[in-house]
Design a protein around this motif. Sequence first.
Motif, PDB file in Angstrom:
ATOM      1  N   LEU A 157       0.528  -0.955  -0.230  1.00  0.00           N
ATOM      2  CA  LEU A 157      -0.052  -0.151  -0.194  1.00  0.00           C
ATOM      3  C   LEU A 157       1.219   1.200   0.047  1.00  0.00           C
ATOM      4  N   ALA A 158       2.112   0.934   0.992  1.00  0.00           N
ATOM      5  CA  ALA A 158       3.496   2.561   1.027  1.00  0.00           C
ATOM      6  C   ALA A 158       3.143   2.347  -0.145  1.00  0.00           C
ATOM      7  N   MET A 159       3.761   1.926  -0.698  1.00  0.00           N
ATOM      8  CA  MET A 159       4.242   1.520  -2.698  1.00  0.00           C
ATOM      9  C   MET A 159       3.916   2.191  -4.435  1.00  0.00           C
ATOM     10  N   LEU A 160       2.279   2.246  -3.608  1.00  0.00           N
ATOM     11  CA  LEU A 160       1.635   2.266  -4.918  1.00  0.00           C
ATOM     12  C   LEU A 160       1.182   4.178  -4.004  1.00  0.00           C
ATOM     13  N   SER A 161       1.530   4.465  -2.474  1.00  0.00           N
ATOM     14  CA  SER A 161       1.235   5.522  -2.580  1.00  0.00           C
ATOM     15  C   SER A 161       2.294   6.450  -2.765  1.00  0.00           C
ATOM     16  N   GLU A 162       3.324   5.770  -2.751  1.00  0.00           N
ATOM     17  CA  GLU A 162       4.624   6.647  -3.381  1.00  0.00           C
ATOM     18  C   GLU A 162       5.369   6.625  -4.582  1.00  0.00           C
ATOM     19  N   LEU A 163       4.447   5.634  -5.504  1.00  0.00           N
ATOM     20  CA  LEU A 163       4.484   5.609  -7.031  1.00  0.00           C
ATOM     21  C   LEU A 163       3.322   6.254  -7.670  1.00  0.00           C
ATOM     22  N   GLY A 164       2.383   7.283  -6.651  1.00  0.00           N
ATOM     23  CA  GLY A 164       0.898   8.211  -7.129  1.00  0.00           C
ATOM     24  C   GLY A 164      -0.665   7.640  -7.075  1.00  0.00           C
ATOM     25  N   TYR A 165      -0.464   6.670  -6.356  1.00  0.00           N
ATOM     26  CA  TYR A 165      -1.764   5.725  -6.840  1.00  0.00           C
ATOM     27  C   TYR A 165      -1.836   5.196  -5.303  1.00  0.00           C
ATOM     28  N   GLY A 166      -2.688   5.840  -4.829  1.00  0.00           N
ATOM     29  CA  GLY A 166      -2.478   5.554  -2.814  1.00  0.00           C
ATOM     30  C   GLY A 166      -4.092   5.955  -2.929  1.00  0.00           C
ATOM     31  N   LEU A 167      -4.477   4.829  -1.822  1.00  0.00           N
ATOM     32  CA  LEU A 167      -5.639   4.051  -2.034  1.00  0.00           C
ATOM     33  C   LEU A 167      -6.543   5.018  -0.681  1.00  0.00           C
ATOM     34  N   ASP A 168      -7.323   5.459  -0.463  1.00  0.00           N
ATOM     35  CA  ASP A 168      -7.691   5.949   0.241  1.00  0.00           C
ATOM     36  C   ASP A 168      -9.406   5.361   0.974  1.00  0.00           C
ATOM     37  N   LEU A 169      -7.992   5.317   1.964  1.00  0.00           N
ATOM     38  CA  LEU A 169      -8.840   4.231   3.297  1.00  0.00           C
ATOM     39  C   LEU A 169      -9.652   5.140   4.380  1.00  0.00           C
ATOM     40  N   GLU A 170      -9.310   6.163   4.859  1.00  0.00           N
ATOM     41  CA  GLU A 170     -10.431   6.461   6.139  1.00  0.00           C
ATOM     42  C   GLU A 170     -11.844   7.190   5.856  1.00  0.00           C
ATOM     43  N   GLN A 171     -12.353   7.203   4.504  1.00  0.00           N
ATOM     44  CA  GLN A 171     -13.795   7.872   5.233  1.00  0.00           C
ATOM     45  C   GLN A 171     -14.423   7.449   3.362  1.00  0.00           C
ATOM     46  N   CYS A 172     -16.174   6.989   3.976  1.00  0.00           N
ATOM     47  CA  CYS A 172     -16.661   6.388   2.715  1.00  0.00           C
ATOM     48  C   CYS A 172     -16.326   7.109   1.841  1.00  0.00           C
ATOM     49  N   ALA A 173     -16.229   6.990   0.403  1.00  0.00           N
ATOM     50  CA  ALA A 173     -16.740   7.783  -0.551  1.00  0.00           C
ATOM     51  C   ALA A 173     -17.735   8.408  -0.760  1.00  0.00           C
ATOM     52  N   ALA A 174     -18.117   7.112  -0.476  1.00  0.00           N
ATOM     53  CA  ALA A 174     -20.317   8.025  -0.990  1.00  0.00           C
ATOM     54  C   ALA A 174     -20.901   8.651   0.376  1.00  0.00           C
ATOM     55  N   THR A 175     -20.703   8.603   1.758  1.00  0.00           N
ATOM     56  CA  THR A 175     -21.047   9.579   2.677  1.00  0.00           C
ATOM     57  C   THR A 175     -20.215  10.359   3.308  1.00  0.00           C
ATOM     58  N   GLY A 176     -19.539   9.568   2.950  1.00  0.00           N
ATOM     59  CA  GLY A 176     -18.449  10.605   3.925  1.00  0.00           C
ATOM     60  C   GLY A 176     -17.686  10.333   5.604  1.00  0.00           C
ATOM     61  N   ARG A 177     -18.765   8.661   5.506  1.00  0.00           N
ATOM     62  CA  ARG A 177     -18.411   8.393   6.926  1.00  0.00           C
ATOM     63  C   ARG A 177     -17.589   7.566   7.242  1.00  0.00           C
ATOM     64  N   THR A 178     -16.567   7.584   8.787  1.00  0.00           N
ATOM     65  CA  THR A 178     -15.735   6.992   8.834  1.00  0.00           C
ATOM     66  C   THR A 178     -15.370   5.550   9.278  1.00  0.00           C
ATOM     67  N   ASP A 179     -16.903   5.055   9.535  1.00  0.00           N
ATOM     68  CA  ASP A 179     -16.631   4.068  10.485  1.00  0.00           C
ATOM     69  C   ASP A 179     -17.831   3.218   9.640  1.00  0.00           C
ATOM     70  N   ASP A 180     -17.803   1.496  10.052  1.00  0.00           N
ATOM     71  CA  ASP A 180     -18.305   1.030   9.294  1.00  0.00           C
ATOM     72  C   ASP A 180     -18.148   0.668   7.630  1.00  0.00           C
ATOM     73  N   LEU A 181     -16.302   0.900   7.828  1.00  0.00           N
ATOM     74  CA  LEU A 181     -15.751   0.825   6.065  1.00  0.00           C
ATOM     75  C   LEU A 181     -15.827  -1.152   5.991  1.00  0.00           C
ATOM     76  N   ILE A 182     -16.558  -0.706   4.990  1.00  0.00           N
ATOM     77  CA  ILE A 182     -16.011  -2.941   4.634  1.00  0.00           C
ATOM     78  C   ILE A 182     -15.538  -2.611   3.000  1.00  0.00           C
ATOM     79  N   TYR A 183     -15.733  -2.195   2.609  1.00  0.00           N
ATOM     80  CA  TYR A 183     -15.294  -1.743   1.264  1.00  0.00           C
ATOM     81  C   TYR A 183     -14.523  -1.049   0.381  1.00  0.00           C
ATOM     82  N   VAL A 184     -13.687  -1.768  -0.863  1.00  0.00           N
ATOM     83  CA  VAL A 184     -13.073  -0.291  -1.371  1.00  0.00           C
ATOM     84  C   VAL A 184     -13.386  -0.703  -2.463  1.00  0.00           C
ATOM     85  N   SER A 185     -13.613   0.708  -3.320  1.00  0.00           N
ATOM     86  CA  SER A 185     -14.133   0.465  -4.907  1.00  0.00           C
ATOM     87  C   SER A 185     -12.637   0.238  -5.396  1.00  0.00           C
ATOM     88  N   PRO A 186     -13.415  -0.724  -6.795  1.00  0.00           N
ATOM     89  CA  PRO A 186     -12.227  -0.460  -7.539  1.00  0.00           C
ATOM     90  C   PRO A 186     -12.020   0.388  -8.395  1.00  0.00           C
TER      91      PRO A 186
END
Length: 267
Positions: A157-186
Amino acid sequence: MKREEPHLVLPFFVEPKHLCHMEWTDEAIVLGTKRHGETSVLLEVMTRSHGRVMGLVKGGRSRRQQPVLQPGNSLTVVWRARLENHLGQMTTELLTSRAARLMALPLGTYGMQFISELTRLLPERDAHPYLFQALKVIVDEFEEGDVAGELMVRYELAMLSELGYGLDLEQCAATGRTDDLIYVSPKSGRAVCAEAGKPYHDRMLPLPAFLRGKASSNRVSFEELSQGFELTSFFLDRHVYRPLERNAPDLRKSFIAAVRKDLTLED
């Protein structure tokens, strides 16, 4: 009568540019070596401040130097070259010896080889101090499968971020919620909460509990680690390996198999 201009006399200590020498000293972790001539080696290291670097070590195949220049060992390296873009020569001093311990177990052998391959995705001489520090931590943890597996997922994950393709796993992409996060959008590489992702469940990538700070127990299960490797594999293939027309190294499968075996033996 025309006055003559005085000649410009350079001080004796000014050296012409074509004779200038580059030199630096840094902490490094050995990634690998290649034979060079009868007695020397090309040493590849990841350094704290200068990134991934190659250098010629004269006499690197000697009985004294061979045990030092092994993957996983920490060194102090002094790099010298006529110009910055030259290959350069290295002299080394051992800081921490890990190679023998790493080679004693399949987990350490495959883990070190795989993480070296991952690190080679970085451009040469491009500083990544965060990745250096992460690498320094991981090479001391190739003894327990769950710890090594989790750290390797995080390193990818850190390698992806350093190469410019980091994932955002802190909050929901649809609602902005920071809890009950169980998926990642492909599509976006962003976390999605259970409620927002439920209608698209079959299209989502699972977000393992250990990446959201909620591991199911004190030890991470192989099922959770598999989800982590599935997640990183998807984005590494998309953003890194496919554009390079390459496949993920087979060493990745070997390392994951070693993690599985280690956790199975513990059970």
